[in-house]
Design an enzyme around this catalytic site. Structure first.
Site, short mmCIF file in Angstrom:
data_model
loop_
_atom_site.label_atom_id
_atom_site.label_comp_id
_atom_site.label_asym_id
_atom_site.label_seq_id
_atom_site.Cartn_x
_atom_site.Cartn_y
_atom_site.Cartn_z
N HIS A 46 -2.26 1.93 -1.44
CA HIS A 46 -3.55 2.04 -2.13
C HIS A 46 -4.71 1.77 -1.16
O HIS A 46 -5.71 2.50 -1.14
CB HIS A 46 -3.60 1.06 -3.30
CG HIS A 46 -4.88 1.13 -4.09
ND1 HIS A 46 -5.17 2.15 -4.97
CD2 HIS A 46 -5.97 0.30 -4.10
CE1 HIS A 46 -6.37 1.96 -5.49
NE2 HIS A 46 -6.87 0.84 -4.99
N GLU A 68 1.55 6.38 -3.30
CA GLU A 68 1.06 5.42 -4.29
C GLU A 68 1.53 5.81 -5.69
O GLU A 68 1.91 4.95 -6.50
CB GLU A 68 -0.47 5.36 -4.23
CG GLU A 68 -1.08 4.36 -5.19
CD GLU A 68 -2.60 4.52 -5.27
OE1 GLU A 68 -3.24 3.56 -5.71
OE2 GLU A 68 -3.11 5.60 -4.91
N ASN A 431 19.84 0.16 24.53
CA ASN A 431 21.07 -0.01 25.31
C ASN A 431 22.07 -0.89 24.57
O ASN A 431 23.27 -0.62 24.55
CB ASN A 431 20.74 -0.64 26.67
CG ASN A 431 20.55 0.39 27.75
OD1 ASN A 431 20.85 1.56 27.56
ND2 ASN A 431 20.02 -0.02 28.88
#
Length: 694
Positions: A46, A68, A431
């Site tokens: 919002h 929303e 990694n």
């Protein structure tokens, strides 16, 4: 109203809301019934919608509005959170971040509407409300319209068939046939309710830029820009893309009513053109990029370029500013004291008073320095908060169950270090996820929990900050590393046989070295750890790796707290002065020349049981030294991790607090020189980067 003055505030607050959305979505994925999280996401969406609307970013506003809407229904208990919804919301989050990136670069959100994400949100909303079939048809009207259009072959609406092709355009089309390209005639109809039809037409041309070359349009581009056309326009497109892909690209633009597209054939021999497609890819790419640039210039001629918005702000606690103000006040008092003493030369307290004021001034400037450093300090959380989302995505991509545990987020680092540390940490975490953790089956077979653990820990250690990235995976297979090094020609088999485990692990930091058997999206190209080491050392830090086969790996990064002001040992070499950072110095030794031995033709000394290599700085820096005739050498013992080296100098000047200044491109051998500082007498001294010497 001119809102450009609020742009930096908008960017800062949008970053905060997007980070909040990311954090809350990760919680929502594991706790779909968490009401507090649902409310927080609704509030963030919002707020973003309102901010974007105020700034005039309509596309961003539309996307956040649809997000929303979904959470409004979830809050009201009308629908439930599903795994599909969370995936779409993460896509929406990525789209919002893309908008923000465009705004930072050019103060404009771009032209991408992300209709697919909006369509998916609306579809999930309609299904969640029990109106699936009916509403799904409404959610994607463009796609339905296009499907209906392609079934027709009415030359009355396919106006591209009536285009008057000039001779030079015919030659371009024939050349495209020879290059194995597709030649499409396209007629696009815009909805009659569209207010900005020129803008929609521009979006069509913009979307086709990267897919091929528009060689003809009716009306021409200038007339389209000036809205001198009805609600349709036609064009000829030369492209390597398929008809379906072009049609889909245009249809995805909002307020497009119909798209008519078909192959435009001028010569019967065009059917044979596809045979040469693979041989001419390179030529076409070159030609396409050149002409695409021309189309872009025409289509966007009315758009003004804006300077990138660079965020260099730091939020500061008001208490820190109060301390800073108080110290500045004391600095003024010290200045007034010195002025008073200088104006009363006959006073018997002149000399002692002067010394007192100098000591007072020194205390104030030291405190001022510490205070300013605190103002520049930023919690490492600003970097680490994006990693949980990354691990979540990697878990899905690699099909491995994993969790990221972060501790020490409140640890503070200088802002300049914070800005640079994100990518190295990302490489190490990727990694750990790809190389470190075993597959789910392998972990179960080894008696480990199915869910792998990756730990990111940060803590302060003296004048350094230590960041550890470790995992409970299989560890580094040292023998495999040696084998790869021999295969690549980095080592001989004899060298590999006598190499220690630590030296073998250090091979991973070599450029283009990777132990991955296959190259994937995540890793295998051998650039990760090399990039990490280079970046860390450029920040004045170092990195080391520890591992235990079957138990996991631990990468340890040490970074200086600040890159602005440091304590350093000032030394002399011949007539020149150099600074060695105090944090790297272990001891200072007086070594007899007779104690210097040779190992593999290199000078070493035996210092309390440790064999330490000697580095003669005069030779490294090409400085004329004056210690040849001396019986003893002054050696500064420096360290990098657990490695030691002795730097031979001529004279010690003493310890000083120095301000680091960048030397830019003036010195080409800048790996040895980490910067410069200006001494009290105005002389410039170079700062040695010990990490490159040890």
């Amino acid at each position: 109203m001119d809102v450009s003055q609020y742009l930096e505030i908008f960017i800062d607050e949008t970053k905060e809301h997007l980070q909040s959305l990311s954090d809350q979505l990760l919680i929502l994925e594991t706790e779909p019934e968490n009401v507090e999280t649902i409310n927080e996401i609704f509030r963030a969406a919002h707020s973003l919608k309102g901010m974007a609307g105020t700034m005039g970013y309509k596309r961003m506003q539309r996307l956040t509005h649809d997000m929303e809407n979904v959470f409004s229904e979830i809050r009201n208990g009308n629908m439930k959170v599903t795994a599909d919804l969370v995936d779409v919301l993460f896509k929406g989050l990525d789209a919002l971040e893309a908008y923000l990136s465009n705004i930072q670069e050019s103060a404009d959100e771009g032209t991408e509407d992300y209709e697919d994400i909006i369509s998916q949100l609306n579809t999930i909303l309609s299904i969640g409300l029990g109106e699936g079939t009916k509403e799904q048809g409404k959610a994607v009207p463009e796609a339905a319209a296009v499907a209906a259009v392609t079934a027709q072959s009415d030359s009355g609406v396919e106006k591209f068939r009536n285009l008057n092709i000039q001779s030079y355009e015919r030659k371009a089309i024939e050349k495209a046939y020879d290059l194995g390209m597709n030649v499409f005639g396209i007629t696009v109809y815009i909805q009659e309710t569209c207010i900005l039809k020129a803008a929609r037409a521009f979006l069509v041309f913009k979307s086709l830029e990267g897919l091929g070359e528009v060689i003809k349009s009716q009306p021409d581009i200038q007339d389209i820009e000036d809205e001198k056309f009805d609600f349709d326009f036609s064009m000829v497109l030369l492209t390597k893309e398929s008809l379906e892909n072009i049609k889909k690209t245009i249809s995805n633009i909002s307020e497009i009513q119909d798209v008519y597209i078909d192959n435009l054939i001028l010569e019967p021999s065009a059917d044979d053109a596809n045979e040469t497609e693979d041989d001419n890819n390179h030529k076409q790419e070159k030609s396409g990029s050149k002409d695409t640039g021309n189309t872009k210039t025409n289509g966007a001629s009315t758009k003004q370029s804006s300077k990138p918005v660079v965020n260099r702000s730091v939020r500061v606690d008001i208490e820190k500013l109060d301390v800073l103000m108080n110290l500045v006040s004391e600095l003024i008092i010290a200045k007034n004291g010195l002025v008073s003493i200088s104006s009363s030369e006959g006073n018997s307290r002149g000399e002692s008073g002067f010394n007192e004021q100098i000591e007072y001034l020194e205390r104030v400037t030291t405190n001022l320095h510490e205070s300013v450093m605190k103002v520049r300090m930023v919690p490492i959380e600003s970097v680490t908060n994006r990693f949980p989302r990354m691990i979540r995505d990697l878990s899905k991509k690699l099909d491995k169950k994993m969790e990221l545990y972060i501790s020490g987020e409140e640890t503070e680092l200088d802002r300049t270090v914070i800005d640079e540390i994100g990518d190295p940490l990302m490489h190490l975490l990727r990694n750990a996820a790809d190389h470190g953790l075993e597959s789910n089956k392998e972990r179960i077979a080894a008696g480990k929990p199915e869910v792998g653990s990756i730990f990111l820990e940060a803590y302060q250690d003296g004048n350094n900050v230590v960041i550890e990235v470790r995992d409970d995976g299989g560890g580094i297979n040292v023998e495999k590393v040696k084998r790869k090094a021999v295969e690549k020609g980095t080592l001989t088999q004899e060298q590999a046989d006598v190499m220690s485990e630590k030296d073998a692990i250090d091979l991973l930091f070599r450029p283009s070295f990777s132990t991955a058997d296959t190259i994937s999206e995540v890793s295998g190209r051998g650039v990760g750890l090399d990039v990490v080491k280079t970046k860390i050392e450029s920040l004045g830090g170092d990195i080391e790796a520890n591992t235990k086969l079957g138990a996991g790996s631990d990468f340890i990064i040490r970074l200086p707290l600040t890159l602005a002001i440091i304590q350093a040992l000032m030394v002399e070499l011949g007539t020149e002065k150099y600074a060695i950072p105090l944090g790297s110095i272990q001891t200072i030794e007086d070594v007899k020349i007779s104690e210097i031995k040779y190992v593999h033709s290199k000078e070493v000394i035996n210092l309390r049981g440790n064999v330490i290599p000697i580095i003669r700085l005069d030779k490294v820096l090409d400085v004329e030294s004056n210690h040849e005739e001396a019986d003893n050498l002054t050696v500064v013992i420096v360290s990098k991790g657990d490695r030691l080296a002795g730097l031979v100098i001529d004279n010690l000047i003493g310890q000083q607090e120095i301000v680091i200044k960048s030397i830019g491109k003036y010195i080409t051998n800048n790996k040895i020189i980490g910067g410069a500082t200006i001494l009290g007498d105005g002389e410039v001294a170079l700062i040695l980067d010990v990490n490159t010497l040890v």
